[in-house]
Design a protein around this motif. Structure first.
Motif, PDB file in Angstrom:
ATOM      1  N   GLY A   8       0.805  -1.217   0.000  1.00  0.00           N
ATOM      2  CA  GLY A   8       0.000   0.000   0.000  1.00  0.00           C
ATOM      3  C   GLY A   8       0.838   1.267   0.000  1.00  0.00           C
ATOM      4  O   GLY A   8       2.072   1.227   0.084  1.00  0.00           O
ATOM      5  N   ASN A   9       0.146   2.392  -0.074  1.00  0.00           N
ATOM      6  CA  ASN A   9       0.780   3.705  -0.061  1.00  0.00           C
ATOM      7  C   ASN A   9       0.308   4.487   1.164  1.00  0.00           C
ATOM      8  O   ASN A   9      -0.811   4.279   1.650  1.00  0.00           O
ATOM      9  CB  ASN A   9       0.437   4.494  -1.324  1.00  0.00           C
ATOM     10  N   GLN A  10       1.147   5.387   1.632  1.00  0.00           N
ATOM     11  CA  GLN A  10       0.768   6.222   2.774  1.00  0.00           C
ATOM     12  C   GLN A  10       1.460   7.572   2.662  1.00  0.00           C
ATOM     13  O   GLN A  10       2.674   7.652   2.478  1.00  0.00           O
ATOM     14  CB  GLN A  10       1.167   5.557   4.092  1.00  0.00           C
ATOM     15  N   THR A  11       0.668   8.651   2.760  1.00  0.00           N
ATOM     16  CA  THR A  11       1.195  10.009   2.674  1.00  0.00           C
ATOM     17  C   THR A  11       1.187  10.673   4.045  1.00  0.00           C
ATOM     18  O   THR A  11       0.214  10.554   4.803  1.00  0.00           O
ATOM     19  CB  THR A  11       0.370  10.855   1.690  1.00  0.00           C
ATOM     20  N   PHE A  12       2.260  11.384   4.351  1.00  0.00           N
ATOM     21  CA  PHE A  12       2.359  12.159   5.587  1.00  0.00           C
ATOM     22  C   PHE A  12       2.543  13.628   5.217  1.00  0.00           C
ATOM     23  O   PHE A  12       3.333  13.976   4.337  1.00  0.00           O
ATOM     24  CB  PHE A  12       3.539  11.686   6.437  1.00  0.00           C
ATOM     25  N   VAL A  13       1.779  14.478   5.890  1.00  0.00           N
ATOM     26  CA  VAL A  13       1.841  15.915   5.644  1.00  0.00           C
ATOM     27  C   VAL A  13       2.464  16.583   6.863  1.00  0.00           C
ATOM     28  O   VAL A  13       2.047  16.339   8.000  1.00  0.00           O
ATOM     29  CB  VAL A  13       0.440  16.491   5.374  1.00  0.00           C
ATOM     30  N   MET A  14       3.467  17.436   6.610  1.00  0.00           N
ATOM     31  CA  MET A  14       4.224  18.075   7.690  1.00  0.00           C
ATOM     32  C   MET A  14       4.003  19.583   7.640  1.00  0.00           C
ATOM     33  O   MET A  14       4.341  20.228   6.636  1.00  0.00           O
ATOM     34  CB  MET A  14       5.710  17.738   7.546  1.00  0.00           C
ATOM     35  N   THR A  15       3.448  20.137   8.704  1.00  0.00           N
ATOM     36  CA  THR A  15       3.068  21.541   8.725  1.00  0.00           C
ATOM     37  C   THR A  15       3.804  22.276   9.841  1.00  0.00           C
ATOM     38  O   THR A  15       3.593  21.994  11.028  1.00  0.00           O
ATOM     39  CB  THR A  15       1.550  21.695   8.934  1.00  0.00           C
ATOM     40  N   PRO A  16       4.683  23.194   9.493  1.00  0.00           N
ATOM     41  CA  PRO A  16       5.374  23.964  10.538  1.00  0.00           C
ATOM     42  C   PRO A  16       4.447  24.993  11.166  1.00  0.00           C
ATOM     43  O   PRO A  16       3.497  25.466  10.528  1.00  0.00           O
ATOM     44  CB  PRO A  16       6.516  24.637   9.776  1.00  0.00           C
ATOM     45  N   ASN A  17       4.733  25.353  12.406  1.00  0.00           N
ATOM     46  CA  ASN A  17       4.009  26.449  13.037  1.00  0.00           C
ATOM     47  C   ASN A  17       4.366  27.769  12.359  1.00  0.00           C
ATOM     48  O   ASN A  17       5.359  27.871  11.641  1.00  0.00           O
ATOM     49  CB  ASN A  17       4.347  26.530  14.527  1.00  0.00           C
ATOM     50  N   SER A  18       3.558  28.777  12.618  1.00  0.00           N
ATOM     51  CA  SER A  18       3.827  30.097  12.049  1.00  0.00           C
ATOM     52  C   SER A  18       5.216  30.577  12.470  1.00  0.00           C
ATOM     53  O   SER A  18       5.598  30.470  13.640  1.00  0.00           O
ATOM     54  CB  SER A  18       2.773  31.100  12.535  1.00  0.00           C
ATOM     55  N   GLY A  19       5.983  31.071  11.492  1.00  0.00           N
ATOM     56  CA  GLY A  19       7.321  31.558  11.773  1.00  0.00           C
ATOM     57  C   GLY A  19       8.397  30.495  11.694  1.00  0.00           C
ATOM     58  O   GLY A  19       9.571  30.777  11.953  1.00  0.00           O
ATOM     59  N   PHE A  20       8.009  29.269  11.312  1.00  0.00           N
ATOM     60  CA  PHE A  20       8.961  28.170  11.199  1.00  0.00           C
ATOM     61  C   PHE A  20       8.843  27.522   9.824  1.00  0.00           C
ATOM     62  O   PHE A  20       7.832  27.682   9.123  1.00  0.00           O
ATOM     63  CB  PHE A  20       8.719  27.124  12.297  1.00  0.00           C
ATOM     64  N   ILE A  21       9.894  26.791   9.441  1.00  0.00           N
ATOM     65  CA  ILE A  21       9.879  26.026   8.202  1.00  0.00           C
ATOM     66  C   ILE A  21      10.435  24.632   8.485  1.00  0.00           C
ATOM     67  O   ILE A  21      11.039  24.387   9.534  1.00  0.00           O
ATOM     68  CB  ILE A  21      10.720  26.690   7.091  1.00  0.00           C
ATOM     69  N   ILE A  22      10.214  23.720   7.556  1.00  0.00           N
ATOM     70  CA  ILE A  22      10.776  22.374   7.680  1.00  0.00           C
ATOM     71  C   ILE A  22      12.282  22.448   7.466  1.00  0.00           C
ATOM     72  O   ILE A  22      12.754  22.999   6.476  1.00  0.00           O
ATOM     73  CB  ILE A  22      10.126  21.416   6.664  1.00  0.00           C
ATOM     74  N   ASN A  23      13.016  21.883   8.412  1.00  0.00           N
ATOM     75  CA  ASN A  23      14.472  21.849   8.296  1.00  0.00           C
ATOM     76  C   ASN A  23      14.927  20.611   7.527  1.00  0.00           C
ATOM     77  O   ASN A  23      15.698  20.697   6.575  1.00  0.00           O
ATOM     78  CB  ASN A  23      15.115  21.861   9.680  1.00  0.00           C
ATOM     79  N   ASP A  24      14.429  19.439   7.925  1.00  0.00           N
ATOM     80  CA  ASP A  24      14.798  18.209   7.238  1.00  0.00           C
ATOM     81  C   ASP A  24      13.776  17.128   7.557  1.00  0.00           C
ATOM     82  O   ASP A  24      13.078  17.191   8.578  1.00  0.00           O
ATOM     83  CB  ASP A  24      16.203  17.750   7.662  1.00  0.00           C
ATOM     84  N   VAL A  25      13.710  16.140   6.663  1.00  0.00           N
ATOM     85  CA  VAL A  25      12.859  14.966   6.854  1.00  0.00           C
ATOM     86  C   VAL A  25      13.722  13.739   6.595  1.00  0.00           C
ATOM     87  O   VAL A  25      14.385  13.646   5.559  1.00  0.00           O
ATOM     88  CB  VAL A  25      11.648  14.977   5.897  1.00  0.00           C
ATOM     89  N   THR A  26      13.702  12.804   7.553  1.00  0.00           N
ATOM     90  CA  THR A  26      14.529  11.610   7.455  1.00  0.00           C
ATOM     91  C   THR A  26      13.645  10.372   7.449  1.00  0.00           C
ATOM     92  O   THR A  26      12.686  10.271   8.231  1.00  0.00           O
ATOM     93  CB  THR A  26      15.515  11.531   8.628  1.00  0.00           C
ATOM     94  N   VAL A  27      13.959   9.442   6.552  1.00  0.00           N
ATOM     95  CA  VAL A  27      13.253   8.164   6.480  1.00  0.00           C
ATOM     96  C   VAL A  27      14.246   7.047   6.751  1.00  0.00           C
ATOM     97  O   VAL A  27      15.327   7.007   6.152  1.00  0.00           O
ATOM     98  CB  VAL A  27      12.587   7.966   5.105  1.00  0.00           C
ATOM     99  N   THR A  28      13.879   6.119   7.644  1.00  0.00           N
ATOM    100  CA  THR A  28      14.717   4.976   7.989  1.00  0.00           C
ATOM    101  C   THR A  28      13.976   3.683   7.686  1.00  0.00           C
ATOM    102  O   THR A  28      12.817   3.511   8.082  1.00  0.00           O
ATOM    103  CB  THR A  28      15.090   5.004   9.478  1.00  0.00           C
TER     104      THR A  28
END
Length: 198
Positions: A8-28
Motif C-alpha cells: 500500500g501507499n501512505q502520505t504524511f503531511v508536515m506543517t510547521p508552526n507560524s514563523g517556522f519552516i521544515i528543516n529536514d525529513v529523514t526516512v529509515t
C-alpha cells in the motif's frame, strides 16, 4: 504509528508552526537500518511539505525537524567585465567596456518550503558587428569562446558568495584560399583577412 497494508501507499503531511519552516525529513528502513534525508523528494504547498511511501514492504520510520524561518539573505554580486567591441548581459543589465567592471546584485527568492535561493542567471556574451567572442572566464576559469553561460550556486551564486565573469572579443576573420589550375597562375598567397579589409 500507522499500519499500512503490504504493497500500500501512505502520505504524511508536515506543517510547521507560524514563523517556522521544515528543516529536514529523514526516512529509515527498519530492517536494514538505512537512513537518509528525503527533503528534496517532498511535495510542497507553500511551507507545508508532504511525503508518500509507495508499495510499502517493510517497517519504516519518518521524522521531521523544524527551524525558525530565516530572514532574506543579502544580494550576491556578479562582477562583470566586458572587453572592447562587445557586451555581457546578465540580471537584466548590459555591461560594455565603458562601464566595466560593474557589480550586478542578484536578490534571493523564496523557494517552496520557505528556504531562500538565488535563481540561476544566464549571461549572454554578444560581440559587436565584425567581431567574435575570444575568451570568456568565470571566476578566472577559462570557459572558451561561448556566447551564453548559466551562473549557478556552484559558481558562487549563494549566500555570502560572489561571482565574476569576463569576456574579450577579437576581430572576425575569414580565410581566402588561393588555387591556380594548370596553364596559368593567380597572384596573391592564401591569407587570413580581417572582416571588412582587403
Amino acid at each position: 504509528e500507522v499500519n499500512v497494508a503490504a504493497g500500500g501507499n501512505q502520505t504524511f503531511v508536515m506543517t510547521p508552526n507560524s514563523g517556522f519552516i521544515i528543516n529536514d525529513v529523514t526516512v529509515t528502513q527498519v530492517s536494514t537500518g538505512a537512513s537518509g534525508s528525503v527533503y528534496n523528494q517532498l511535495s510542497w504547498v507553500g511551507n507545508v511539505g508532504s511525503y508518500t511511501f509507495t508499495n510499502v514492504n517493510d517497517d519504516y520510520e519518518i521524522s521531521v525537524s523544524f527551524i525558525a524561518e530565516p530572514p532574506p539573505p543579502l544580494p550576491v554580486p556578479i562582477n562583470v567585465t566586458a572587453g572592447e567591441n562587445g557586451s555581457i548581459s546578465v540580471g537584466g543589465e548590459t555591461v560594455t567596456s565603458t562601464d566595466s567592471p560593474k557589480a550586478i546584485y542578484i536578490e534571493a527568492i523564496k523557494a517552496p518550503g520557505g528556504r531562500w535561493v538565488y535563481p540561476p542567471q544566464v549571461a549572454n556574451i554578444t560581440p559587436d558587428v565584425g567581431y567574435d567572442v575570444d575568451i570568456v572566464r568565470v571566476n578566472g576559469a577559462r570557459k572558451g569562446a561561448i556566447i551564453t553561460y548559466t551562473i549557478t550556486e556552484t559558481d558562487g551564486l549563494k549566500e555570502n558568495g560572489q561571482v565574476s565573469i569576463s569576456a574579450t572579443f577579437k576581430v572576425k576573420t575569414y580565410t581566402i584560399t588561393v588555387t591556380a589550375g594548370t596553364n596559368g597562375n593567380i597572384q596573391g598567397p592564401g591569407k587570413t583577412v580581417p572582416a571588412g579589409t582587403t
